[in-house]
Scaffold this motif. Structure first.
Motif, PDB file in Angstrom:
ATOM      1  N   ARG A  20     125.831 -17.622  16.822  1.00  0.00           N
ATOM      2  CA  ARG A  20     125.943 -17.580  18.291  1.00  0.00           C
ATOM      3  C   ARG A  20     124.561 -17.530  18.940  1.00  0.00           C
ATOM      4  N   LEU A  21     123.684 -16.725  18.373  1.00  0.00           N
ATOM      5  CA  LEU A  21     122.338 -16.602  18.933  1.00  0.00           C
ATOM      6  C   LEU A  21     121.512 -17.860  18.700  1.00  0.00           C
ATOM      7  N   PHE A  22     121.673 -18.471  17.541  1.00  0.00           N
ATOM      8  CA  PHE A  22     120.958 -19.723  17.282  1.00  0.00           C
ATOM      9  C   PHE A  22     121.369 -20.778  18.304  1.00  0.00           C
ATOM     10  N   ALA A  23     122.642 -20.751  18.709  1.00  0.00           N
ATOM     11  CA  ALA A  23     123.143 -21.739  19.674  1.00  0.00           C
ATOM     12  C   ALA A  23     122.551 -21.519  21.060  1.00  0.00           C
ATOM     13  N   THR A  24     122.302 -20.263  21.421  1.00  0.00           N
ATOM     14  CA  THR A  24     121.821 -19.987  22.777  1.00  0.00           C
ATOM     15  C   THR A  24     120.313 -19.801  22.863  1.00  0.00           C
ATOM     16  N   ARG A  25     119.697 -19.229  21.824  1.00  0.00           N
ATOM     17  CA  ARG A  25     118.260 -18.942  21.860  1.00  0.00           C
ATOM     18  C   ARG A  25     117.432 -19.833  20.947  1.00  0.00           C
ATOM     19  N   GLY A  26     118.080 -20.393  19.939  1.00  0.00           N
ATOM     20  CA  GLY A  26     117.346 -21.131  18.914  1.00  0.00           C
ATOM     21  C   GLY A  26     116.954 -20.206  17.775  1.00  0.00           C
ATOM     22  N   TYR A  27     116.736 -20.783  16.624  1.00  0.00           N
ATOM     23  CA  TYR A  27     116.408 -20.003  15.427  1.00  0.00           C
ATOM     24  C   TYR A  27     115.103 -19.235  15.582  1.00  0.00           C
ATOM     25  N   LEU A  28     114.083 -19.915  16.079  1.00  0.00           N
ATOM     26  CA  LEU A  28     112.758 -19.307  16.129  1.00  0.00           C
ATOM     27  C   LEU A  28     112.681 -18.146  17.113  1.00  0.00           C
ATOM     28  N   ASN A  29     113.518 -18.161  18.138  1.00  0.00           N
ATOM     29  CA  ASN A  29     113.488 -17.106  19.156  1.00  0.00           C
ATOM     30  C   ASN A  29     114.484 -15.980  18.884  1.00  0.00           C
ATOM     31  N   THR A  30     115.171 -16.058  17.768  1.00  0.00           N
ATOM     32  CA  THR A  30     116.146 -15.022  17.422  1.00  0.00           C
ATOM     33  C   THR A  30     115.536 -14.048  16.423  1.00  0.00           C
ATOM     34  N   LYS A  31     115.625 -12.751  16.729  1.00  0.00           N
ATOM     35  CA  LYS A  31     115.076 -11.725  15.841  1.00  0.00           C
ATOM     36  C   LYS A  31     116.210 -11.057  15.060  1.00  0.00           C
ATOM     37  N   ILE A  32     115.836 -10.429  13.976  1.00  0.00           N
ATOM     38  CA  ILE A  32     116.816  -9.716  13.157  1.00  0.00           C
ATOM     39  C   ILE A  32     117.504  -8.629  13.976  1.00  0.00           C
ATOM     40  N   THR A  33     116.751  -7.931  14.790  1.00  0.00           N
ATOM     41  CA  THR A  33     117.348  -6.875  15.624  1.00  0.00           C
ATOM     42  C   THR A  33     118.363  -7.467  16.608  1.00  0.00           C
ATOM     43  N   ASP A  34     118.090  -8.693  17.092  1.00  0.00           N
ATOM     44  CA  ASP A  34     119.036  -9.362  17.986  1.00  0.00           C
ATOM     45  C   ASP A  34     120.346  -9.649  17.257  1.00  0.00           C
ATOM     46  N   ILE A  35     120.226 -10.125  16.008  1.00  0.00           N
ATOM     47  CA  ILE A  35     121.410 -10.470  15.222  1.00  0.00           C
ATOM     48  C   ILE A  35     122.248  -9.224  14.954  1.00  0.00           C
ATOM     49  N   ALA A  36     121.592  -8.155  14.558  1.00  0.00           N
ATOM     50  CA  ALA A  36     122.311  -6.905  14.279  1.00  0.00           C
ATOM     51  C   ALA A  36     123.022  -6.395  15.533  1.00  0.00           C
ATOM     52  N   ALA A  37     122.322  -6.418  16.656  1.00  0.00           N
ATOM     53  CA  ALA A  37     122.924  -5.948  17.908  1.00  0.00           C
ATOM     54  C   ALA A  37     124.101  -6.822  18.310  1.00  0.00           C
ATOM     55  N   GLU A  38     123.952  -8.139  18.186  1.00  0.00           N
ATOM     56  CA  GLU A  38     125.035  -9.075  18.532  1.00  0.00           C
ATOM     57  C   GLU A  38     126.254  -8.852  17.650  1.00  0.00           C
ATOM     58  N   ALA A  39     126.011  -8.456  16.395  1.00  0.00           N
ATOM     59  CA  ALA A  39     127.110  -8.207  15.456  1.00  0.00           C
ATOM     60  C   ALA A  39     127.703  -6.811  15.619  1.00  0.00           C
ATOM     61  N   GLY A  40     127.069  -5.988  16.466  1.00  0.00           N
ATOM     62  CA  GLY A  40     127.545  -4.630  16.654  1.00  0.00           C
ATOM     63  C   GLY A  40     127.256  -3.733  15.463  1.00  0.00           C
ATOM     64  N   ARG A  41     126.147  -4.025  14.779  1.00  0.00           N
ATOM     65  CA  ARG A  41     125.761  -3.265  13.602  1.00  0.00           C
ATOM     66  C   ARG A  41     124.377  -2.658  13.810  1.00  0.00           C
ATOM     67  N   ALA A  42     124.076  -1.628  13.053  1.00  0.00           N
ATOM     68  CA  ALA A  42     122.734  -1.045  13.088  1.00  0.00           C
ATOM     69  C   ALA A  42     121.750  -2.012  12.465  1.00  0.00           C
ATOM     70  N   ALA A  43     120.525  -2.015  12.982  1.00  0.00           N
ATOM     71  CA  ALA A  43     119.516  -2.956  12.483  1.00  0.00           C
ATOM     72  C   ALA A  43     119.296  -2.802  10.984  1.00  0.00           C
ATOM     73  N   GLY A  44     119.352  -1.578  10.487  1.00  0.00           N
ATOM     74  CA  GLY A  44     119.130  -1.351   9.064  1.00  0.00           C
ATOM     75  C   GLY A  44     120.198  -1.970   8.187  1.00  0.00           C
ATOM     76  N   SER A  45     121.409  -2.139   8.719  1.00  0.00           N
ATOM     77  CA  SER A  45     122.498  -2.700   7.905  1.00  0.00           C
ATOM     78  C   SER A  45     122.243  -4.170   7.569  1.00  0.00           C
ATOM     79  N   PHE A  46     121.443  -4.820   8.398  1.00  0.00           N
ATOM     80  CA  PHE A  46     121.114  -6.227   8.117  1.00  0.00           C
ATOM     81  C   PHE A  46     120.504  -6.342   6.724  1.00  0.00           C
ATOM     82  N   TYR A  47     119.581  -5.436   6.413  1.00  0.00           N
ATOM     83  CA  TYR A  47     118.837  -5.517   5.159  1.00  0.00           C
ATOM     84  C   TYR A  47     119.668  -5.102   3.948  1.00  0.00           C
ATOM     85  N   ASN A  48     120.850  -4.579   4.164  1.00  0.00           N
ATOM     86  CA  ASN A  48     121.772  -4.335   3.055  1.00  0.00           C
ATOM     87  C   ASN A  48     122.396  -5.633   2.561  1.00  0.00           C
TER      88      ASN A  48
END
Length: 198
Positions: A20-48
């Motif tokens: 969803r974020l890649f579609a609206t912001r593009g890959y290069l402008n999307t951060k890991i923290t953005d992805i975690a927040a969009e998924a409703g997860r804690a940022a640390g869970s991404f790295y799991n």
């Protein structure tokens, strides 16, 4: 919910959020923290689940490969590219595939521009996908037509032209109805492969 099921759910949520974020912001402008927040997860869970954004994209690339394999198993599939109907089937299948996976496809291109290792992986993936179609153009030579190049080169020209055209149509660059665009692309590919119209 069992731990394994919860982990699978979180991984799927992260990938869906990334798309969803890649579609609206593009890959290069999307951060890991953005992805975690969009998924409703804690940022640390991404790295799991992923070592970084590139690994997540590699997982999406594997999903694309699986989706492509599934489309080849659809009713009506024929590998005979000497037959315009078989070419049309593949054009329509790619059209649907692009529509469904456009954010991932664009993210892959953007990642390849800034990461040499990822560019190599994407090139390997693209070559493998094209090699799977080389038997389709064998039917063209068996029917007495002359391909524009080797089977792999001919398929590569076909898929490159199709991908660019489909992307530009979806971006509004090409002023044609969807049906007109599908028919035009089918004729272009068929003529390019066989040297003939239908």
């Amino acid at each position: 919910m069992k731990r394994k099921e919860k982990a699978a759910e979180t991984e799927a949520a992260l990938k869906a959020a990334a798309q969803r974020l890649f579609a609206t912001r593009g890959y290069l402008n999307t951060k890991i923290t953005d992805i975690a927040a969009e998924a409703g997860r804690a940022a640390g869970s991404f790295y799991n689940h992923f070592a970084g954004k590139e690994e997540l994209l590699e997982s999406l690339l594997a999903d694309l490969e699986e989706a492509g394999d599934e489309s080849a198993d659809q009713p009506g599939h024929s590998p005979d590219f000497a037959d315009p109907a078989a070419v049309r089937f593949h054009v329509e299948a790619y059209w649907r595939f692009y529509r469904e996976h456009a954010p991932t496809l664009r993210a892959l291109q953007h990642a390849a521009m800034v990461n040499a290792d990822f560019a190599r992986k994407l090139a390997e993936f693209t070559r493998a996908q094209n090699e799977e179609l080389t038997d389709h153009v064998d039917y063209v030579t068996k029917a007495g037509h002359r391909l524009p190049g080797t089977p792999l080169a001919s398929v590569t020209m076909m898929t490159t032209a199709a991908e660019t055209f489909v992307r530009q149509w979806h971006d509004g660059v090409v002023d044609m109805s969807e049906e007109e665009a599908l028919e035009a692309l089918t004729r272009f590919v068929y003529r390019g492969l066989t040297g003939r119209d239908y």
